[in-house]
Design a protein around this motif. Sequence first.
Motif, short mmCIF file in Angstrom:
data_model
loop_
_atom_site.label_atom_id
_atom_site.label_comp_id
_atom_site.label_asym_id
_atom_site.label_seq_id
_atom_site.Cartn_x
_atom_site.Cartn_y
_atom_site.Cartn_z
N ARG A 238 -25.88 12.34 -12.64
CA ARG A 238 -25.46 10.99 -12.50
C ARG A 238 -24.53 10.71 -11.22
NH1 ARG A 238 -23.26 6.51 -16.96
NH2 ARG A 238 -23.00 5.35 -15.29
N THR A 239 -23.64 11.61 -10.92
CA THR A 239 -22.72 11.38 -9.78
C THR A 239 -23.61 11.35 -8.40
OG1 THR A 239 -20.95 12.30 -11.06
CG2 THR A 239 -20.88 12.47 -8.59
N ALA A 240 -24.70 12.61 -8.29
CA ALA A 240 -25.40 12.59 -7.13
C ALA A 240 -26.25 11.52 -6.97
CB ALA A 240 -26.33 14.16 -7.42
N ASN A 241 -26.90 10.90 -8.30
CA ASN A 241 -27.71 9.72 -7.87
C ASN A 241 -27.26 8.67 -7.68
OD1 ASN A 241 -29.78 11.27 -9.03
ND2 ASN A 241 -29.67 10.52 -11.03
N THR A 242 -25.75 8.56 -7.55
CA THR A 242 -25.15 7.39 -6.91
C THR A 242 -24.87 7.22 -5.50
OG1 THR A 242 -22.89 8.12 -7.23
CG2 THR A 242 -23.93 7.11 -9.11
N TYR A 243 -25.19 8.56 -4.85
CA TYR A 243 -25.11 8.67 -3.32
C TYR A 243 -25.67 7.39 -2.58
CZ TYR A 243 -25.18 10.76 1.26
OH TYR A 243 -25.21 10.80 2.67
N VAL A 244 -25.09 6.94 -1.38
CA VAL A 244 -25.57 5.95 -0.62
C VAL A 244 -25.33 6.40 0.70
CG1 VAL A 244 -25.41 3.55 0.23
CG2 VAL A 244 -25.09 4.13 -2.18
N PRO A 245 -26.57 6.92 1.42
CA PRO A 245 -26.14 7.44 2.86
C PRO A 245 -25.69 6.71 3.94
CG PRO A 245 -28.59 7.67 1.77
CD PRO A 245 -27.78 6.72 0.83
N THR A 246 -25.87 5.25 3.74
CA THR A 246 -25.25 4.41 4.64
C THR A 246 -23.74 4.34 4.52
OG1 THR A 246 -25.62 2.65 3.17
CG2 THR A 246 -27.45 3.24 5.01
N LYS A 247 -23.04 4.63 3.45
CA LYS A 247 -21.59 4.67 3.40
C LYS A 247 -21.06 5.88 3.71
CE LYS A 247 -21.66 1.29 -0.53
NZ LYS A 247 -21.18 1.04 -1.82
N PRO A 248 -19.70 5.95 4.17
CA PRO A 248 -19.18 7.08 4.32
C PRO A 248 -19.03 8.45 3.09
CG PRO A 248 -17.85 5.28 4.71
CD PRO A 248 -18.92 4.80 4.07
N THR A 249 -19.08 9.45 3.48
CA THR A 249 -19.34 10.56 2.62
C THR A 249 -17.73 11.01 2.24
OG1 THR A 249 -21.31 11.40 3.51
CG2 THR A 249 -19.93 13.25 2.42
N GLY A 250 -17.45 11.32 1.03
CA GLY A 250 -16.21 11.58 0.60
C GLY A 250 -15.85 11.02 -0.71
N VAL A 251 -14.55 11.26 -1.00
CA VAL A 251 -13.88 10.62 -2.10
C VAL A 251 -12.81 9.72 -1.90
CG1 VAL A 251 -12.70 11.13 -4.31
CG2 VAL A 251 -14.60 12.56 -3.70
N PHE A 252 -12.76 8.61 -2.29
CA PHE A 252 -11.87 7.59 -1.69
C PHE A 252 -11.11 6.69 -2.70
CE2 PHE A 252 -15.79 7.98 0.80
CZ PHE A 252 -15.35 8.44 1.89
N CYS A 253 -9.95 6.25 -2.61
CA CYS A 253 -8.87 5.65 -3.54
C CYS A 253 -9.80 4.24 -3.50
CB CYS A 253 -7.51 5.18 -2.79
SG CYS A 253 -6.74 6.86 -3.10
N HIS A 254 -9.93 3.75 -4.52
CA HIS A 254 -10.76 2.57 -5.15
C HIS A 254 -9.91 1.36 -4.37
CE1 HIS A 254 -12.85 -0.66 -7.24
NE2 HIS A 254 -13.84 0.40 -7.41
N ASP A 255 -10.37 0.28 -3.85
CA ASP A 255 -9.74 -0.70 -3.20
C ASP A 255 -9.29 -1.52 -4.19
OD1 ASP A 255 -10.26 0.09 -0.80
OD2 ASP A 255 -12.27 -0.98 -0.44
#
Length: 255
Positions: A238-255
């Motif tokens: 499920r986590t892999a399926n949410t990948y968006v190639p146009t967004k930065p790669t990584g783990v980010f603090c939620h705004d």
Amino acid sequence: MINNDRPGFIYFPGCRASAYLDMMQQCQLPPRCIIMLQNPLAQQGLNAAAAHPLIDQFYNPNIDVAAYCKQHQIPLIYCNATSINAAELATVLLAQPTRCWLFSGGGIVKKTLLDHDLEFIHVHPGQLPEVRGSTCFYYSLLHDHSLAATAFMLAQELDSGPVLYGQHFTINVPPPLISSDFIDYVVDPFIRAQTLKPLWQQWPSEVLTLSRQTFSKAPSDRPCFVMHPVLRALAMKRTANTYVPTKPTGVFCHD
């Protein structure tokens, strides 16, 4: 509850402790002292973390603890204990002037240790008090794709005690790079360290508790412990399926 001394660090060798120390190094804010425990199984996780292609975005798994202590002129005390509850460790802790300690692993802290005049900071890989248990990280990803961590002061009841700070995260990583090793040895230590960071920077001032702009739904009304390998695999898929190639790669603090 919180005194003015910077906490000591009970260093249980492994990915979590390395991520915490790397965060302290980046902040240039060392603990008052470090007590080094023994962990015969540490190298497996550290090797897995070091081998991941994205590890440089997260933390340094090969940080030299002795060199760090020498650089910052803080005591490094070696202890042969392999458990946080070992009587030998309690003796060492009580011999130090420090009464507040950062916990980084070595088992579930038992009443025998908590009964001493000591305080322990723990970072839980989930939103407290709603999401409890050792595998809540995976259950939350599977349940509502949420990712959170909460820093709190340990109390007698499991995953209870005063909450000091919490943070939510988003993950965006290419599917081929998502594995159980990546989740366990890279992401988990990283989000704990990043949640600890604001608290560490502002100590002893209390910071805001977990923002409710983002909210993790409890996967169960019971703590999340044992998880079947199939469910674990589904959480990663499920986590892999949410990948968006146009967004930065990584783990980010939620705004």
